[in-house]
Enzyme design. Structure first.
Site, PDB file in Angstrom:
ATOM      1  N   GLU B  62      -2.650 -12.089   7.993  1.00 19.02           N
ATOM      2  CA  GLU B  62      -3.340 -12.559   9.195  1.00 19.02           C
ATOM      3  C   GLU B  62      -3.497 -14.073   9.223  1.00 19.02           C
ATOM      4  O   GLU B  62      -3.343 -14.697  10.274  1.00 19.02           O
ATOM      5  CB  GLU B  62      -4.714 -11.891   9.332  1.00 19.02           C
ATOM      6  CG  GLU B  62      -4.658 -10.437   9.800  1.00 19.02           C
ATOM      7  CD  GLU B  62      -4.226  -9.482   8.697  1.00 19.02           C
ATOM      8  OE1 GLU B  62      -4.230  -9.878   7.515  1.00 19.02           O
ATOM      9  OE2 GLU B  62      -3.876  -8.329   9.033  1.00 19.02           O
ATOM     10  N   HIS B 131     -13.698  -1.317  12.972  1.00 18.70           N
ATOM     11  CA  HIS B 131     -12.640  -1.293  13.985  1.00 18.70           C
ATOM     12  C   HIS B 131     -13.235  -1.239  15.390  1.00 18.70           C
ATOM     13  O   HIS B 131     -12.612  -0.716  16.309  1.00 18.70           O
ATOM     14  CB  HIS B 131     -11.718  -0.084  13.792  1.00 18.70           C
ATOM     15  CG  HIS B 131     -10.780  -0.205  12.629  1.00 18.70           C
ATOM     16  ND1 HIS B 131     -11.208  -0.288  11.325  1.00 18.70           N
ATOM     17  CD2 HIS B 131      -9.421  -0.263  12.578  1.00 18.70           C
ATOM     18  CE1 HIS B 131     -10.150  -0.374  10.529  1.00 18.70           C
ATOM     19  NE2 HIS B 131      -9.061  -0.367  11.261  1.00 18.70           N
TER      20      HIS B 131
END
Ligand SMILES: Cc1ncc(C[n+]2csc(CCOP(=O)(O)OP(=O)(O)O)c2C)c(N)n1
Ligand SMILES: [Mg+2]
Lengths: 336, 327
Positions: B62, B131
């Site tokens: 990332e 999430h």
């Protein structure tokens, strides 16, 4: 046998080339010495990271690049900028925070940048330059250009995650990237070896199947030869390459740091191996006269003295400029 | 105008921009391989049309997805760095905040960062603590960034196109529970939705409800319910949180003299507070009743449905609060 040092003797191309790089090293050293002096005098603000003792790496790497090649610097960026061709006067004005500074007074020492010569900026966040450079190299590829991107990273910074992500990335996408590790043995006040496992940056880079060349980073000619080869490989489509250059910083981490964390005697001993004197000795052997060498020193001192004098005369930016260049949509407006 | 779902509309916007400009490209995990099983199909078929150099399947890195996006933007391309969701974007916040948002300014305008940082927000049933998060307000706090939170398919497409054409970094936040929402979408490739302009989602006169992202859907539903009780609510969809359309909100509040700001995110430190404070400062004397906010309790998003429901702000809560304000 070295050629005799007689006036009028043609010097070899190689001698001229190294003498030119030597002059750039002198300019960097004079700049870094003056930057610290101006900090002490209160004309430069914040802190100054010098490259005294490490000049050969920046000079030899950038000396093998084209003007339109790109470099990504780190927090210790003056040498990278000067070596890539940035104007020392504009840089000194930037350190002073004055009009005409490379960044218009918005960045200072740690963010010195000159995009007109492909110097994409000094950066205050360690190892971030790795991914920025990988992205720049990806852009070069996407645009179909034949530019090379170089990135400078310190030994201490190789313990951050982005270093590994970016090495993997550069290899996977076969990017035109030269990673230059300036290994001066210290990360701020910590000896890097005391916090680093395994064989260090070169071994780690090699584990990604990236070709690695290790070199004495204080030997200008050795770095020059290595950089020339690696950059040519990249330009010929060889993908990322890694240059590990061992060096030593002869001043503090920041210029005001006294280096009390170093073992007694280390500092004095390392002065004997610093790149300027070593290069000077070689130039003398090649027949460059003491007068020419002395003249090079004087010229560097004079150039930086002029930079300082001009920086002192330059005005501060208007306060309204603080509001400029935040963003086009939704940027702040200047009161009144 | 054709009807399509939000995810398809956004993908169409991306494809149109990639056709228009060869320097537009996307990088992120699974972009060329994911299909309905693991994603919302936001990149389906794009690899076939644009190839692996422009639809870049990235390693799970990332920091470098964002960092390389920044570097590539500085070097003259227009990348969309896809972090998949805000939760994973946490691993790349440094590159977004310290690099993307700073480069133009700290280098004195020498460089621009035309980057879109794409990261979905919001709760999706059962997605639990890591999430489901909604941290859009964080980015409002970062000078240099533009923050986009579309609520409809048309805006998803039109705002992504504006984000791609913007020369400054844009954080583009889709809501996961909106990906399947249907709506009419312009087929005109030059139809752009401007950054910083709100949309009046429902016209009303008694109360202003300011919302963004999925909360707009709930606010509109609440407004219909309120109408049956004789309360005529105006719903303003901010569309972008930075810059946000203060003029549109002020105009509405001057008319209705009541303001309610519901948000999905945790209430404390949320963007509803910014809207409420700004209106209270500017229009305190026209308000008939105090500004009200709604937001999640300050808890991680829990998993079990009845627990998750404790986290979620509902249209029923909006109705109840609005009714108490109009009493
Ligand atoms: C991400 C991050 N962590 C910590 C720092 C503080 N810091 C600045 S320079 C430095 C040491 C860097 O060592 P090295 O990478 O070896 O480079 P050198 O200073 O020796 O050139 C540290 C810890 C920082 N600027 N960024
Ligand atoms: Mg070091």
């Amino acid at each position: 046998m070295p050629p005799a040092a007689t006036a009028g003797t043609e010097r070899s191309n190689q001698t001229e080339r190294i003498f030119g790089m030597f002059k750039t090293m002198l300019l960097i050293r004079a700049f870094d010495e003056a930057a610290h002096q101006m900090l002490v005098e209160g004309l430069v603000h914040g802190s100054v990271h010098q490259s005294i003792g490490q000049e050969a790496i920046a000079v030899a790497v950038c000396g093998n690049m084209r003007r339109d090649d790109l470099i990504q610097s780190n927090h210790r960026g003056h040498a990278h900028a000067i070596a890539k061709g940035a104007n020392p006067t504009a840089m000194m004005k930037e350190l002073f925070g004055r009009v005409g500074g490379t960044n218009g007074g918005k960045g200072g020492s740690m963010h010195i940048a000159d995009f007109s010569v492909g110097m994409l900026g000094a950066n205050g966040i360690l190892a971030d330059g790795m991914s920025l450079a990988a992205g720049a190299a990806q852009a070069v590829t996407l645009k179909g250009e034949d530019k090379v991107v170089g990135v400078f990273v310190g030994d201490g910074s190789t313990n951050r995650g982005p270093f590994y992500e970016s090495l993997n990335w550069a290899k996977v996408f076969h990017l035109p990237l030269l990673v230059v590790c300036e290994d001066n043995g210290y990360a701020s006040t910590t000896a890097t070896s005391s916090v680093t496992s395994g064989g260090g940056p070169a071994v780690r880079a090699a584990s990604f199947d990236i070709p690695v060349v290790s070199v004495d980073g204080n030997d200008l000619r050795a770095v020059d030869a290595a950089a020339a080869e690696l950059i040519e490989r990249i330009r010929n489509g060889g993908g990322p390459q890694f240059l590990h250059a061992a060096t030593y910083r002869l001043t503090g981490h920041v210029s005001k740091d006294q280096g009390m964390y170093r073992p007694a005697g280390e500092f004095e001993q390392r002065w004997d191996h610093e790149p300027v004197r070593r290069c000077e000795a070689w130039l003398a052997e090649q027949g460059v006269s003491p007068g020419d060498i002395e003249a090079a020193h004087s010229a560097a001192q004079a150039a930086i003295a002029t930079s300082v004098a001009e920086a002192k005369l330059a005005p501060f930016p208007a306060p309204s400029l603080a509001y400029a260049d935040v963003q086009d949509v939704g940027g702040p407006s200047c009161p009144k | 105008m054709p009807e399509m779902i939000y995810a398809d509309a956004v993908r169409e916007g991306l494809a149109e921009e990639m056709r228009r400009d060869k320097l537009v490209w996307a990088l992120g995990e699974d972009l060329s391989t994911a299909h309905t099983s693991t994603s919302a199909n936001q990149y389906k078929d794009l690899i076939e049309e644009f190839g692996p150099r422009r639809i870049v399947n990235a390693p799970i890195s990332e920091s470098t997805i964002m960092g390389a996006g920044v570097g590539a933007a500085v070097a003259g391309t227009r990348p969309i760095a896809d972090l998949r969701s805000i939760d994973f974007a946490m691993c790349a916040i440094d590159e977004l905040v310290n690099q993307a948002a700073k480069i133009r300014y700290m280098f004195g305008g020498q460089a621009r960062v035309p980057l879109v940082a794409r990261m979905a927000i919001g709760t999706r049933r059962g997605a639990a603590a890591q999430h489901s998060q909604s941290y859009e307000s964080w980015f409002v706090h970062i000078p240099g960034l533009i923050v986009v939170t579309p609520s409809t398919p048309a805006d998803g497409k039109g705002l992504l196109k504006s984000a791609i054409r913007c020369d400054d970094p844009v954080v583009f936040m889709e809501h996961k529970e909106l990906w399947g929402a249907k709506g009419e979408v312009s087929a005109d490739p030059e139809h752009l939705v401007p950054l910083g302009k709100a949309r009046i989602a429902r016209v009303g006169k008694d109360l202003t409800i300011v919302a963004w992202s999925r909360m707009v859907v709930l606010a509109c539903k609440a407004a219909e319910e309120l109408a049956t009780a004789g309360i005529d609510a105006e719903v303003i969809d901010l569309r972008t949180l930075w810059p946000w359309d203060q003029e549109a909100v002020f105009a509405s509040v001057r008319k209705t003299r009541r303001l309610l700001v519901p948000q999905e995110a945790v209430l404390a430190g949320g963007f509803a507070g910014e809207v409420a404070a700004t209106v209270a400062e500017a229009l305190g004397d026209v308000l008939k009743t105090s500004v009200r906010r709604l937001g999640a309790p300050r808890m991680p998003v829990p998993y079990a449905p009845p627990l998750e429901d404790e986290y979620r702000i509902t249209d029923r809560q909006i109705v109840a609060t609005a009714r108490s304000m109009c009493r």
